[in-house]
Design an enzyme around this catalytic site. Structure first.
Site, PDB file in Angstrom:
ATOM      1  N   PRO A 208       0.832  -1.206   0.000  1.00  0.00           N
ATOM      2  CA  PRO A 208       0.000   0.000   0.000  1.00  0.00           C
ATOM      3  C   PRO A 208       0.870   1.261   0.000  1.00  0.00           C
ATOM      4  O   PRO A 208       2.059   1.197   0.344  1.00  0.00           O
ATOM      5  CB  PRO A 208      -0.787  -0.105   1.307  1.00  0.00           C
ATOM      6  CG  PRO A 208      -0.589  -1.477   1.804  1.00  0.00           C
ATOM      7  CD  PRO A 208       0.655  -2.004   1.206  1.00  0.00           C
ATOM      8  N   PRO A 209       0.304   2.402  -0.355  1.00  0.00           N
ATOM      9  CA  PRO A 209       1.057   3.661  -0.363  1.00  0.00           C
ATOM     10  C   PRO A 209       1.578   4.002   1.027  1.00  0.00           C
ATOM     11  O   PRO A 209       0.913   3.728   2.025  1.00  0.00           O
ATOM     12  CB  PRO A 209       0.025   4.701  -0.797  1.00  0.00           C
ATOM     13  CG  PRO A 209      -1.092   3.941  -1.391  1.00  0.00           C
ATOM     14  CD  PRO A 209      -1.080   2.587  -0.783  1.00  0.00           C
ATOM     15  N   GLY A 210       2.760   4.558   1.078  1.00  0.00           N
ATOM     16  CA  GLY A 210       3.291   5.063   2.338  1.00  0.00           C
ATOM     17  C   GLY A 210       3.868   4.016   3.255  1.00  0.00           C
ATOM     18  O   GLY A 210       4.115   4.273   4.427  1.00  0.00           O
ATOM     19  N   GLY A 212       6.774   2.579   2.787  1.00  0.00           N
ATOM     20  CA  GLY A 212       8.231   2.640   2.800  1.00  0.00           C
ATOM     21  C   GLY A 212       8.901   1.918   1.649  1.00  0.00           C
ATOM     22  O   GLY A 212      10.059   1.513   1.770  1.00  0.00           O
ATOM     23  N   LYS A 213       8.217   1.756   0.534  1.00  0.00           N
ATOM     24  CA  LYS A 213       8.821   1.061  -0.612  1.00  0.00           C
ATOM     25  C   LYS A 213       9.984   1.877  -1.176  1.00  0.00           C
ATOM     26  O   LYS A 213      11.079   1.352  -1.382  1.00  0.00           O
ATOM     27  CB  LYS A 213       7.763   0.829  -1.698  1.00  0.00           C
ATOM     28  CG  LYS A 213       6.635  -0.075  -1.244  1.00  0.00           C
ATOM     29  CD  LYS A 213       5.653  -0.336  -2.340  1.00  0.00           C
ATOM     30  CE  LYS A 213       4.863   0.878  -2.750  1.00  0.00           C
ATOM     31  NZ  LYS A 213       4.008   1.439  -1.689  1.00  0.00           N
ATOM     32  N   HIS A 429     -24.381  10.815  21.895  1.00  0.00           N
ATOM     33  CA  HIS A 429     -24.019   9.956  20.763  1.00  0.00           C
ATOM     34  C   HIS A 429     -22.694   9.237  21.040  1.00  0.00           C
ATOM     35  O   HIS A 429     -22.602   8.016  20.924  1.00  0.00           O
ATOM     36  CB  HIS A 429     -23.920  10.832  19.501  1.00  0.00           C
ATOM     37  CG  HIS A 429     -23.506  10.106  18.264  1.00  0.00           C
ATOM     38  ND1 HIS A 429     -24.372   9.873  17.219  1.00  0.00           N
ATOM     39  CD2 HIS A 429     -22.318   9.564  17.890  1.00  0.00           C
ATOM     40  CE1 HIS A 429     -23.736   9.218  16.266  1.00  0.00           C
ATOM     41  NE2 HIS A 429     -22.482   9.017  16.647  1.00  0.00           N
ATOM     42  N   GLU A 430     -21.691  10.022  21.448  1.00  0.00           N
ATOM     43  CA  GLU A 430     -20.374   9.416  21.662  1.00  0.00           C
ATOM     44  C   GLU A 430     -20.393   8.450  22.841  1.00  0.00           C
ATOM     45  O   GLU A 430     -19.795   7.377  22.786  1.00  0.00           O
ATOM     46  CB  GLU A 430     -19.304  10.498  21.886  1.00  0.00           C
ATOM     47  CG  GLU A 430     -19.056  11.398  20.679  1.00  0.00           C
ATOM     48  CD  GLU A 430     -18.730  10.637  19.401  1.00  0.00           C
ATOM     49  OE1 GLU A 430     -18.144   9.537  19.478  1.00  0.00           O
ATOM     50  OE2 GLU A 430     -19.077  11.134  18.317  1.00  0.00           O
TER      51      GLU A 430
HETATM   52  P1  ADP Z   1       5.909   4.337  -0.517  1.00  0.00           P
HETATM   53  O1  ADP Z   1       6.987   4.510  -1.519  1.00  0.00           O
HETATM   54  O2  ADP Z   1       5.693   2.933  -0.080  1.00  0.00           O
HETATM   55  O3  ADP Z   1       4.617   4.980  -0.902  1.00  0.00           O
HETATM   56  P2  ADP Z   1       7.677   5.921   1.041  1.00  0.00           P
HETATM   57  O4  ADP Z   1       8.854   5.044   1.012  1.00  0.00           O
HETATM   58  O5  ADP Z   1       7.698   7.068   0.126  1.00  0.00           O
HETATM   59  O6  ADP Z   1       6.354   5.105   0.810  1.00  0.00           O
HETATM   60  O7  ADP Z   1       7.446   6.401   2.533  1.00  0.00           O
HETATM   61  C1  ADP Z   1       7.121   7.706   2.858  1.00  0.00           C
HETATM   62  C2  ADP Z   1       7.702   8.092   4.178  1.00  0.00           C
HETATM   63  O8  ADP Z   1       7.083   7.389   5.229  1.00  0.00           O
HETATM   64  C3  ADP Z   1       9.153   7.778   4.304  1.00  0.00           C
HETATM   65  O9  ADP Z   1       9.930   8.811   3.813  1.00  0.00           O
HETATM   66  C4  ADP Z   1       9.333   7.607   5.787  1.00  0.00           C
HETATM   67  O10 ADP Z   1       9.543   8.840   6.423  1.00  0.00           O
HETATM   68  C5  ADP Z   1       8.010   7.058   6.234  1.00  0.00           C
HETATM   69  N1  ADP Z   1       8.035   5.604   6.378  1.00  0.00           N
HETATM   70  C6  ADP Z   1       7.283   4.732   5.679  1.00  0.00           C
HETATM   71  N2  ADP Z   1       7.533   3.474   6.072  1.00  0.00           N
HETATM   72  C7  ADP Z   1       8.490   3.544   7.011  1.00  0.00           C
HETATM   73  C8  ADP Z   1       9.168   2.569   7.786  1.00  0.00           C
HETATM   74  N3  ADP Z   1       8.920   1.258   7.679  1.00  0.00           N
HETATM   75  N4  ADP Z   1      10.088   3.008   8.683  1.00  0.00           N
HETATM   76  C9  ADP Z   1      10.349   4.315   8.802  1.00  0.00           C
HETATM   77  N5  ADP Z   1       9.739   5.268   8.099  1.00  0.00           N
HETATM   78  C10 ADP Z   1       8.812   4.909   7.213  1.00  0.00           C
HETATM   79 ZN    ZN Z   2     -20.873   8.080  15.788  1.00  0.00          ZN
END
Ligand code: ADP
Ligand code: ZN
Ligand code: MG
Length: 615
Positions: A208-210, A212-213, A429-430
């Site tokens: 998934p995005p974000g 750390g790929k 509600h909460e």
């Molecule tokens: P992707 O390419 O998977 O979309 P990124 O490698 O660009 O994600 O990650 C974005 C940022 O999130 C990184 O620059 C880092 O700061 C943080 N991050 C993501 N995964 C990790 C991880 N496993 N450990 C440390 N930082 C991470």
């Molecule tokens: Zn609610």
């Protein structure tokens, strides 16, 4: 470079050329005639006639439009000009006056010359000016040369030191292990060659995005201390057909010169999509680029130590040809971090920030199930920003907790005015959510409840934190979850007798889960283990599409409806049994606006106050 069209030598050439041409034209029209001819004087026809009759004229030249003549007077250097009146008897008169006369022979211009001047010259001018303009434009935009088809502007992609190592990547131990072998290979390709082992040419990081790929790819280069050639898939797709393919060629040529090294293609799905995707006409440019990539991957010698890494979050869309052995045959999953992983990521990002010594990262990690590494990094940064806003020099636990909510639910909307009535409804509600959650066996404990409005539009928020990371969700847990979602609306019903729009998000979540239970998780009695939906892209939200007949679809809807209704009734039961606590907790929340899970449990477990005490 051996690029003939080197702008550095060409631009001045054209420049001088144009300037010389202009100067020549100016001289031609204004200066030369007056230098080589006597000065012209225009006179009227009657003057001409008089002078002719008086015998003053020596020589006459008749032209189509005008008559030029000079006088016998030696002192007079003028050439006289007058308009040709077309007098038919002019010749007789000239004869009579004994003048040397004649008519200029009009030679028709050679058609070739005419064509050259009338067509060729403007074209030349346009091309010249156009070239100049495009050169300057390109310089301003800093882009490549759009006119040199098939030739990339030899951009150097190399980034010598990425400065990242595996220590910067927290969690993701499986991925690191898989990549460790590649690092070892890059360190010492000979070792592998000696035994005859072939390193995979490429590895594909999927997740998934974000997660750390991109970070991992950089870390591999850093660990192996080799050059890192990186390009994003979208950069290949350019204005001109063929440019992307040329870039691929260029990239691989450079990489081979610098081996051992890493070539990293980010977001490879932009070029690597299946070629027969059935879209009308297809995308020639993309296909050409992909074909070139495939060719290059086959062509280069893997023993040299060029390793290709690519990243994508849509592996299912990739062309099969990319995934066959000899290309990206290694697939490395980079998943969302688990509890331990989240804690480690928080710690990694906290390292370069001033943190208070007593921070409990595990609480934050538990509150952020499903968050990606990028989101966690964002949370730590938000916390630091908050500490600065509050004029502190250290980040505290509260900052982190607030940051979790900020990242998940948006900023606190301090200025939003919420009427007393709305506030009361939100509080009930909460507490409804929290109370239903607390009264069930399989729900996560309540961590925090707040009725401070958020910029995202949420008016309140109940945060539950799992005790431990669970990968499996039992049917009971799922049902309890749906029941908790309905708790908010039920509280409104039983207390105010009317309902509000505040439950829209709860309804959405509850329906999503209930539908998944029926169609994908095999948790309904009627359908059992029949899969009724297929997930399209598991790493991007996981939208699913129905794979069943229309009648079944109708039955699914019925099933989902019943499931939610049952949960709703159960929640109602719970709240009706705990009315005193509901009132007590709601008024406490109304007063405090934000309460912790401990406060909540304390009140819940205390003996019920009598009516008088409460007032
Ligand atoms: P992707 O390419 O998977 O979309 P990124 O490698 O660009 O994600 O990650 C974005 C940022 O999130 C990184 O620059 C880092 O700061 C943080 N991050 C993501 N995964 C990790 C991880 N496993 N450990 C440390 N930082 C991470
Ligand atoms: Zn609610
Ligand atoms: Mg990325």
């Amino acid at each position: 470079m051996n690029d003939i069209k080197n702008p550095k030598t060409k631009k001045p050439m054209i420049y001088y050329y144009v300037i010389a041409l202009l100067v020549f034209m100016l001289l031609n029209t204004f200066l030369f005639p007056s230098l080589f001819r006597r000065t012209e004087r225009e006179v009227d026809y009657s003057t001409f006639m008089n002078q002719l009759n008086e015998g003053q004229i020596q020589q006459v030249e008749v032209q189509d439009q005008k008559i030029e003549y000079i006088l016998k007077d030696q002192e007079d250097w003028n050439i006289y000009v007058t308009g040709n009146m077309g007098d038919p008897n002019l010749v007789d008169k000239l004869e009579a006056a004994d003048v040397i006369y004649g008519k200029e022979i009009q030679e028709p211009m050679s058609p070739l010359l005419y064509l050259l001047i009338s067509v060729g010259f403007p074209i030349l001018l346009f091309v010249g000016v156009g070239q100049l303009l495009s050169r300057t434009l390109q310089k301003k935009m800093g882009g490549g040369n759009a006119m040199t088809f098939g030739k990339s502007n030899a951009k150097v992609y190399v980034e010598a030191q990425t400065g990242k190592t595996f220590a910067d990547v927290a969690g993701e131990d499986e991925a690191k292990e898989a990549l460790g072998e590649i690092v070892d290979f890059l360190h010492n390709p000979k070792k592998y060659e000696a035994i005859g082992a072939q390193m995979p040419k490429g590895a594909l990081l999927v997740g998934p995005p974000g997660t750390g790929k991109t970070l991992l790819a950089k870390a591999v280069a850093g660990e192996a201390s080799v050059p890192f050639f990186s390009i994003s898939g979208s950069e290949f797709v350019e204005m001109f057909v063929g440019a992307g393919a040329a870039r691929v060629r260029d990239l691989f040529r450079q990489a081979q010169e610098k081996a051992p090294c890493i070539v990293f293609i980010d977001e490879i799905d932009t070029i690597g999509k299946k070629r027969d995707s059935g879209v009308m006409g297809g995308n020639d440019e993309r296909e050409q680029t992909l074909n070139q990539l495939l060719t290059e991957m086959d062509g280069f010698d893997g023993k040299k130590g060029v390793v290709i890494l690519a990243a994508t979050n849509r592996p299912e869309t990739l062309d099969k040809a990319l995934l066959r052995p000899g290309r990206f045959d290694r697939r490395i999953p980079v998943e969302l971090p688990d509890l331990a992983g989240r804690e480690a990521i928080l710690r990694v990002h906290a390292k370069d920030k001033q943190m208070a010594p007593n921070i409990d990262y595990s609480v934050i990690a538990r509150a952020t199930a499903g968050a990606s590494g990028a989101e966690l990094a964002n949370i730590v940064n938000e916390a630091a920003l908050r500490a600065v806003r509050n004029n502190r020099t250290q980040v505290e636990q509260g900052d982190l907790e607030e940051a979790v909510e900020t990242v998940i639910a948006g900023y606190q909307r301090k200025s939003a005015v919420v009427s007393e009535k709305d506030k009361k409804i939100v509080a009930y509600h909460e507490i409804g959510h929290a109370l239903v959650a607390a009264m069930q066996k399989h729900s996560a404990p309540v961590h925090k409840i707040t009725i401070v409005p958020r910029t995202s539009g949420a008016l309140g928020y109940t945060m539950q934190v799992e005790e431990e990371d669970t990968l499996l969700m039992s049917k009971e847990e799922a049902i309890d979850k749906i029941t908790t979602y309905t708790g908010g609306r039920v509280a409104e019903e039983v207390i105010f007798g009317s309902i509000t729009s505040g439950a829209s998000n709860d309804i959405e979540q509850a329906t999503k889960l209930a539908r998944a239970m029926v169609t994908r998780l095999g948790m309904s009695d009627n359908f059992g283990m029949m899969a009724l939906e297929t997930v399209n892209n598991q790493y991007l939200g996981g939208d699913a599409s129905l794979a069943c007949s229309e009648e079944t679809a109708a039955k699914i809807d019925q099933e989902v409806c019943t499931l939610i209704a049952q949960c709703h009734d159960h929640a109602k039961e719970i709240l009706l049994q705990n009315m005193p606590k509901l009132h007590e907790l709601a008024s406490y929340l109304l007063e405090k606006e934000t309460i912790t899970g401990e406060e909540f449990m304390e009140i819940l477990n205390a003996p019920v106050k009598s009516q008088e005490e409460q007032e």
